[in-house]
Design an enzyme around this catalytic site. Structure first.
Site, short mmCIF file in Angstrom:
data_model
loop_
_atom_site.label_atom_id
_atom_site.label_comp_id
_atom_site.label_asym_id
_atom_site.label_seq_id
_atom_site.Cartn_x
_atom_site.Cartn_y
_atom_site.Cartn_z
N LYS A 1 -62.68 -101.82 -5.25
CA LYS A 1 -63.98 -101.82 -5.93
C LYS A 1 -65.05 -102.57 -5.14
CE LYS A 1 -62.63 -100.80 -10.67
NZ LYS A 1 -62.61 -101.25 -12.08
N ARG B 1 -54.02 -101.97 -12.01
CA ARG B 1 -54.34 -100.54 -11.82
C ARG B 1 -54.82 -100.36 -10.38
NH1 ARG B 1 -58.90 -97.24 -12.12
NH2 ARG B 1 -58.56 -95.17 -13.05
#
Length: 397
Positions: free
Chosen positions: A338, A372
């Site tokens: 991210k 995740r």
């Protein structure tokens, strides 16, 4: 003689350390609650409530920090910082239960919070026939995006056979769950219709359900999509809006007796007290779920790294992740590749593995139960190493 230091996080650890010095069973049972110190924050208390709370806490040897205007009622409300051992909290809570002004209800909330902070014991979550076990080791959720525009792997798994091959690959690499998504959530993403989301997800879901052994989570906030994927056989719903996106979603998930993942999200990065507001948002999602008939045992929470947060706010959430344990639900952490990693290390999307690994290792140390990720093989190894340190879990126990 030598002097060392012990950091005691919970009662179990306190008992272990007291027993280790040779104390008899009666001694460590009595002393353990004195070895665990908790700092809790209460928001929005009236001066009347705050004065009683402070007096009762001081009477037991603890402390309560309040706004200066509480004594003369010159402030309308105040936050309160409670500082005490578990033994002091026990006496304080018992006395608070007898008080008026809404303090009995507060006592029940404090009691629940303290119980939750002891950590999740080994527990099993029934995912519509598939079982996930929490508390012993960290679970790895492998990402499978059936989208043309996801920030990291957009377009790679639109083809059903390619998606199936990838699903098998990540299970072999150590994925305990597969998270299937049909809508990109990257910054500036293009929203799609419900029919298009179904068109992307359902053929892939039908295929992988036939041959993949791990639970399949579907990343959607739409009740209509959730209804069809659960009818098809999906095991979990991963909702990025914590039941705020579609009012009908909670009822659908409850009807199919599926677990749900609730993520913090929003439309602004402006906060007065970010972690308290994240907790409030997630707690309300939990309330909505329970009111619809979803049991607390079927709820997982996610702080929403990368959603409604600036770069610095994302780092702060990671530093303070342990604060989410007060909710008493397993914690899902999604940091893989991210922007928080990109902006910290100034790296493109295909060079963020090490940054992801750092967030995963530290996240596990701060209480993450599920991570995740895109790079399952590498992150599964990092998780196992972290578990050996944090949970004393190695090679099956």
């Amino acid at each position: 003689m030598e002097i060392g230091v012990k950091y005691i996080d919970n009662l179990e650890q306190a008992k272990y350390e007291i027993k280790a010095v040779g104390s008899d069973p009666g001694g460590w049972q009595q002393m353990a609650s004195k070895a665990v110190h908790r700092v809790l924050k209460i928001t929005g208390a009236s001066p009347t409530q705050a004065n009683i709370i402070k007096q009762e806490m001081l009477a037991r040897g603890g402390e309560a920090a309040v706004a200066r205007g509480v004594v003369n009622h010159s402030v309308k409300t105040t936050d309160i910082l409670l500082m005490a051992t578990l033994k002091q909290y026990k006496g304080f809570i018992n006395k608070l239960k007898l008080q008026p002004f809404g303090l009995a209800a507060l006592a029940a909330k404090l009691e629940e919070a303290l119980n939750n902070l002891e950590g999740i014991k080994v527990k099993r979550m029934n995912c519509r026939g598939k079982v996930l076990e929490f508390g012993q080791r960290t679970l790895v959720m492998g990402i499978l995006n059936s989208t043309p525009d996801s920030f990291s792997d957009g377009g790679r798994y639109m083809d059903v056979e390619a998606a199936l091959e990838h699903a098998h690959k990540i299970v072999e690499e150590g994925a305990d769950i597969i998270d299937l998504g049909g809508v990109s959530t990257r910054p500036g993403f293009q929203d799609i219709t419900e029919d298009e989301e179904k068109r992307r997800i359902l053929p892939v879901l039908e295929k992988i359900l036939r041959s993949v052994t791990v639970p399949i989570s579907v990343d959607t906030w739409r009740a209509g999509v959730a209804r069809e994927v659960l009818e098809t056989g999906a095991h979990i719903i991963n909702d990025q809006w914590a039941l705020r996106g579609d009012p009908a979603l909670a009822e659908v998930v409850a009807r199919y007796q599926a677990p749900i993942m609730l993520m913090h999200n929003g439309t602004s990065t402006s906060y007065q007290d970010m972690m308290i507001e994240i907790l409030t948002f997630l707690r309300r999602g939990i309330d909505i779920a329970e009111e619809a008939g979803i049991p607390r045992a079927n709820i997982i929470v996610d702080p929403g790294i990368g959603f409604a947060k600036t770069h610095e706010q994302n780092l702060e959430v990671l530093r303070r992740l342990k604060e989410l344990t007060v909710l008493g639900c397993p914690i899902l952490l999604g940091t893989s590749r991210k922007s928080v990693i990109a902006k910290t290390l100034n790296l493109p999307v295909d060079q963020r593995l090490e940054g992801t690994g750092a967030t995963v290792a530290l996240g596990i140390a701060c209480g993450a139960d599920i991570v995740r990720v895109h790079d399952v093989k590498e992150i599964a190894r990092i998780a196992r190493m972290s578990d050996a340190i944090v949970r004393r879990y190695t090679n099956g126990g």
